[in-house]
Each structure stands twice: as structure tokens, then as C-alpha cells.
Design a protein around this motif. Structure first.
Motif, short mmCIF file in Angstrom:
data_model
loop_
_atom_site.label_atom_id
_atom_site.label_comp_id
_atom_site.label_asym_id
_atom_site.label_seq_id
_atom_site.Cartn_x
_atom_site.Cartn_y
_atom_site.Cartn_z
N GLU A 110 86.21 63.45 -38.14
CA GLU A 110 87.34 63.97 -37.36
C GLU A 110 88.62 63.86 -38.17
N GLN A 111 89.54 64.83 -37.92
CA GLN A 111 90.84 64.76 -38.57
C GLN A 111 91.60 63.56 -38.05
N VAL A 112 92.34 62.91 -38.91
CA VAL A 112 93.10 61.71 -38.56
C VAL A 112 94.38 62.11 -37.84
N GLY A 113 94.70 61.41 -36.74
CA GLY A 113 95.90 61.73 -35.98
C GLY A 113 96.54 60.50 -35.36
N PHE A 114 97.86 60.59 -35.09
CA PHE A 114 98.62 59.47 -34.54
C PHE A 114 99.57 59.96 -33.45
N ASN A 115 99.80 59.10 -32.45
CA ASN A 115 100.75 59.44 -31.38
C ASN A 115 102.19 59.33 -31.85
N ASN A 116 102.46 58.34 -32.68
CA ASN A 116 103.81 58.10 -33.20
C ASN A 116 103.81 58.27 -34.71
N VAL A 117 104.86 58.92 -35.22
CA VAL A 117 105.05 59.03 -36.66
C VAL A 117 106.44 58.52 -37.00
N PHE A 118 106.52 57.57 -37.93
CA PHE A 118 107.79 57.04 -38.41
C PHE A 118 107.93 57.39 -39.89
N VAL A 119 109.08 57.92 -40.26
CA VAL A 119 109.39 58.18 -41.66
C VAL A 119 110.63 57.36 -41.98
N LEU A 120 110.46 56.35 -42.84
CA LEU A 120 111.52 55.39 -43.15
C LEU A 120 111.94 55.55 -44.61
N PHE A 121 113.20 55.86 -44.83
CA PHE A 121 113.68 56.04 -46.20
C PHE A 121 114.25 54.73 -46.73
N ALA A 122 113.81 54.39 -47.94
CA ALA A 122 114.21 53.13 -48.56
C ALA A 122 114.49 53.36 -50.04
N ASP A 123 115.27 52.46 -50.61
CA ASP A 123 115.51 52.49 -52.05
C ASP A 123 114.27 51.93 -52.74
N ILE A 124 113.57 52.79 -53.47
CA ILE A 124 112.35 52.40 -54.17
C ILE A 124 112.56 52.61 -55.66
N SER A 125 112.31 51.58 -56.45
CA SER A 125 112.49 51.66 -57.89
C SER A 125 111.42 50.82 -58.57
N ALA A 126 111.22 51.03 -59.88
CA ALA A 126 110.20 50.29 -60.63
C ALA A 126 110.68 48.87 -60.93
N TYR A 127 109.78 47.91 -60.77
CA TYR A 127 110.08 46.55 -61.21
C TYR A 127 110.23 46.53 -62.74
N PRO A 128 111.12 45.71 -63.28
CA PRO A 128 111.19 45.56 -64.74
C PRO A 128 109.87 45.04 -65.28
N TYR A 129 109.49 45.51 -66.45
CA TYR A 129 108.21 45.09 -67.03
C TYR A 129 108.43 43.96 -68.03
N PRO A 130 107.95 42.77 -67.72
CA PRO A 130 108.14 41.64 -68.64
C PRO A 130 107.04 41.51 -69.68
N GLY A 131 106.08 42.42 -69.65
CA GLY A 131 104.93 42.30 -70.54
C GLY A 131 103.81 41.52 -69.88
N GLY A 132 102.70 41.46 -70.58
CA GLY A 132 101.59 40.65 -70.08
C GLY A 132 100.55 41.40 -69.28
N ASN A 133 100.64 42.74 -69.24
CA ASN A 133 99.63 43.53 -68.54
C ASN A 133 98.47 43.78 -69.51
N LEU A 134 97.54 42.82 -69.59
CA LEU A 134 96.52 42.82 -70.63
C LEU A 134 95.17 43.26 -70.08
N ASP A 135 94.38 43.92 -70.91
CA ASP A 135 93.02 44.24 -70.53
C ASP A 135 92.12 43.05 -70.88
N LYS A 136 90.81 43.19 -70.67
CA LYS A 136 89.90 42.07 -70.86
C LYS A 136 89.80 41.63 -72.32
N ASN A 137 90.25 42.50 -73.22
CA ASN A 137 90.23 42.16 -74.64
C ASN A 137 91.56 41.62 -75.13
N GLY A 138 92.52 41.44 -74.21
CA GLY A 138 93.82 40.90 -74.59
C GLY A 138 94.81 41.92 -75.08
N ASN A 139 94.49 43.20 -74.95
CA ASN A 139 95.40 44.25 -75.38
C ASN A 139 96.36 44.62 -74.25
#
Length: 404
Positions: A272-301
Motif C-alpha cells: 500500500e502507498q504510505v500516507g499520513f494524517n498530519n504533515v509537518f515541514v520544519l525549516f532549519a539551518d543545516i550545515s556540514a560538521y567540520p571534518y577533523p579527520g579519522g574517517n578510516l576504512d578497515k585498512n586504516g586509510n
């Protein structure tokens, strides 16, 4: 003889007179009127609402502690399962322009498959933490983990990487879905975790999560404009649409796909198609977090900047509330992690009365405000959709991979 007859007749008339008077009291006596019966007051209707919808609890209602489950929304994972079971469905941009869902469910003992379960993000945890739900996900960003640690969330934080809370659907794998799009949970798996950790799932919310209209009273007619079609832009590739269905009093959901354009959002469980009785659209200030490094894969890269998105809940903002084919401009407020999301009228002076029912809450980047649109039945204007971009799906998958 006549005298005897006259005496008998006089006596008969006298007896008749007393009978006609009904044995009434002598002249000058008083009669106490009968006391009038006091009307029985109408009993005050009981108000015991479902805390997630504001509706009257049905017979055999089994609420208890709610469950919040992170659900993938990358284009390659659709259709999802269990969206129609969510009493509240939250959507927000995460990284690389993709969005993610979080469903808020009740009666964990009777949930079908929900998923694909995906990793946690702090903008979702911060919204539902005050309700103390079981928070189910597979993986999380380091920022999210910091919020979870600060909240001392303990065993209520259910990471599928560390527990047997989810299973992998091999049938989906056989259909060509990537493994990260095949993890699901349901009542059986939730019960295993609850039993293992001894979680108190009888703990109920003490009040509804929104300021609902009393279900014993008529629904509130919104005072704004007619709004039967809604278009929400989260990013170039991720857009959500709603069309009002008068037969069900629900806004029926569709989403943009770079491969197929705008298509109905269907729950794979019930088709069935998804439906809702109430819909809220909330606008907010959204921005990227600063990247401090350290996002490593399993090999340390180093995999590079994951582009985690920060939603600023500090001061609240502008929003829109849709119900029964009408729209009102509103204000929303959140604040600290332990504070609940609140809605007021546009002036901010009065709490917003929300009609009972299921709800969609879209948290949208303020930068996309100009692309937000809605129309009513009196206009022929169609809501525009972006042109198909065949490279978008690959870009979305790459962004998600970097962020995991």
C-alpha cells in the motif's frame, strides 16, 4: 313515605359530594408541593489518548515504551518495509544530499519487518531522546555516539552491529540488493534483545508527544490556505511529495528517483502507498560538521570527509502544518537534547492544536525554502519535479559509503 324518600335522597347527595372532593382537606389547609427531580449531569468523557497519535486507545491497546528505528532511504533500497506501521515518520538530510527516515512505533510485540535498518544520525536521536524509546540502528556516526554517551542512554541504544537485533534477508540479496539494504528487525528480534537486556518495555509515555485536539471533540479546521499537493526539496536528488486523499483524510507520499522520476512510496509489507494524517515541514539551518579527520576504512586509510549534517535546533524556526487539505504557517522549537519538539502558531504565542492521527515530520534545510511549494484544488499549477539524473544514484551510493 315521601319524607323518607327525601331523607334517603339527601343522604345520597351528601355522600356523592364527599366522593367528588376526593376526601380533600378542609378549607384553609395547605399542601406541600412534590420536590422536582434534579437533572442527572452528563458524565465527563474519559480522555486517555494514544500518546503517539492522540487517538482514543482501542480495546486491547498495548502501548508501553515506543521504539525508534532508523530506516534507509537511499534510492537503491526502496521499497522499504514497515513505513505504514510508523505512528510518526521523521525525514531529514544526512550526508551527500541523501535523506534518511526514522520511524516511531508502538506495541513492539506486534511489529512486522521494519527496514532496511541503517545507521544512526544525531539529528534524529536528539529529536526522540526525551521520549526514551528503544533506539534501533546499525552503526552510527561518531557525533551521534557522543550524544548517546552524553545522554547516558545505555541499553536503550540498540546497535545492530553489536547485538542480534536484526537479520539479513537473503531473498533480497538474491534479487540483487546490496547487503547494506537487506537488514531488518521485527517483533521476534526485538523481543530477543529486550529479554537479554531486561528492558522495561511497560514504561509508557505520561503524555502525548504533541498537543493533540481531544478526540472527544470535533477536529480543528485549519485557518490557512487550501493545500492538497505538497512538494518538499531536501536536495537536488531527494524530494518528497504528498497528495491529499479525501477518502482516507491522508496525505499520500511519493518520492523522487533519478531513475524513475516521482513514484508512490509503497510499503513492501502491505503493498500500500504510505500516507499520513498530519504533515509537518520544519525549516532549519543545516550545515556540514567540520571534518577533523579519522574517517578510516578497515585498512586504516582515510576515506575522506563523510559530510555529516548538523541540524541547528537551538532557536527553532518557521514551519508548515498540513491537515485535512489545509495548511497553516507555524513556529517550531526544540532546544537542548532533553527538550521535546514543540509547535506553536505563527506568532509563537499559542500552542498549536494538532488533530489526532499519524504524522510525517520533515526537517528541511533552510537553503531549500525557495523550492518548497504547495497547491490547492482551485489551482491547476503542478508541482515541478527535477529532471532525471542517471548519475545521481551512483553519487548517492558513494556518499553513503563514505559516511559509514
Amino acid at each position: 313515605m315521601k319524607r323518607v324518600f327525601a331523607l334517603v335522597l339527601a343522604l345520597a347527595l351528601t355522600l356523592t359530594a364527599f366522593t367528588a372532593c376526593g376526601g380533600s382537606k378542609p378549607s384553609g389547609s395547605t399542601t406541600t408541593p412534590a420536590a422536582s427531580a434534579e437533572p442527572t449531569p452528563e458524565p465527563t468523557p474519559v480522555y486517555d489518548p494514544d500518546p503517539l497519535t492522540g487517538r482514543e486507545k482501542p480495546a486491547g491497546f498495548n502501548g508501553g515504551r515506543p521504539v525508534a528505528i532508523m530506516i534507509n532511504n537511499i534510492q537503491q533500497c526502496r521499497p522499504q518495509r514497515g513505513l505504514n506501521e510508523a505512528k510518526v515518520l521523521y525525514e531529514s538530510k544526512v550526508e551527500g544530499g541523501i535523506t534518511r527516515f526514522m520511524g516511531l512505533f508502538e506495541d513492539y510485540e506486534n511489529l512486522p519487518d521494519i527496514g532496511p535498518v541503517r545507521s544512526a544520525r544525531d539529528q534524529f536521536f536528539r529529536v526522540i531522546m526525551p521520549f526514551q524509546p528503544l533506539y534501533v540502528h546499525i552503526g552510527r556516526s561518531g557525533i551521534t555516539q557522543q550524544y548517546i554517551d552524553d545522554a547516558d542512554y545505555g541499553d536503550l541504544n540498540v546497535d545492530g552491529n553489536d547485538t542480534t537485533i536484526t537479520y539479513w534477508d537473503q531473498n533480497r540479496r538474491n534479487q540483487g540488493f546490496a547487503q547494506e539494504h537487506t537488514a531488518y528487525t521485527n517483533s521476534e528480534w526485538l523481543q530477543k534483545y529486550v529479554d537479554k537486556k531486561g528492558i522495561d518495555m511497560d514504561r509508557e509515555l505520561t503524555s502525548p508527544i504533541f498537543d493533540f485536539v481531544n478526540y472527544n471533540e470535533p477536529v480543528r479546521a485549519l485557518g490557512g490556505e487550501a493545500a492538497t499537493s505538497i512538494g518538499i526539496t531536501h536536495s537536488q536528488s531527494y524530494r518528497t511529495y504528498f497528495d491529499y486523499d479525501t477518502a482516507t483524510s491522508k496525505y499520500m507520499m511519493s518520492q523522487y528517483s533519478s531513475a524513475r522520476g516521482v513514484t508512490p512510496t509503497v510499503d513492501e509489507n502491505d503493498k500500500e502507498q504510505v500516507g499520513f494524517n498530519n504533515v509537518f515541514v520544519l525549516f532549519a539551518d543545516i550545515s556540514a560538521y567540520p571534518y577533523p579527520g579519522g574517517n578510516l576504512d578497515k585498512n586504516g586509510n582515510d576515506k575522506g570527509d563523510p559530510d555529516y549534517q548538523k541540524v541547528d535546533y537551538t532557536f527553532g524556526g518557521l514551519g508548515y502544518y498540513f491537515n485535512n487539505g489545509k495548511c497553516e504557517k507555524i513556529r517550531w522549537f526544540k532546544g537542548a537534547t532533553n527538550e521535546v519538539l514543540r509547535f506553536t502558531d505563527e506568532s509563537g504565542s499559542s500552542s498549536l492544536k494538532i488533530n489526532p492521527g499519524t504524522s510525517y515530520v520533515g526537517i528541511v534545510d533552510l537553503d531549500e525554502y525557495e523550492k518548497f511549494e504547495y497547491t490547492g484544488p482551485e489551482t491547476d499549477a503542478s508541482i515541478s519535479a527535477p529532471a532525471a539524473n542517471p548519475d545521481a544514484a551512483a553519487s548517492d551510493a558513494a556518499a553513503e559509503k563514505v559516511a559509514e
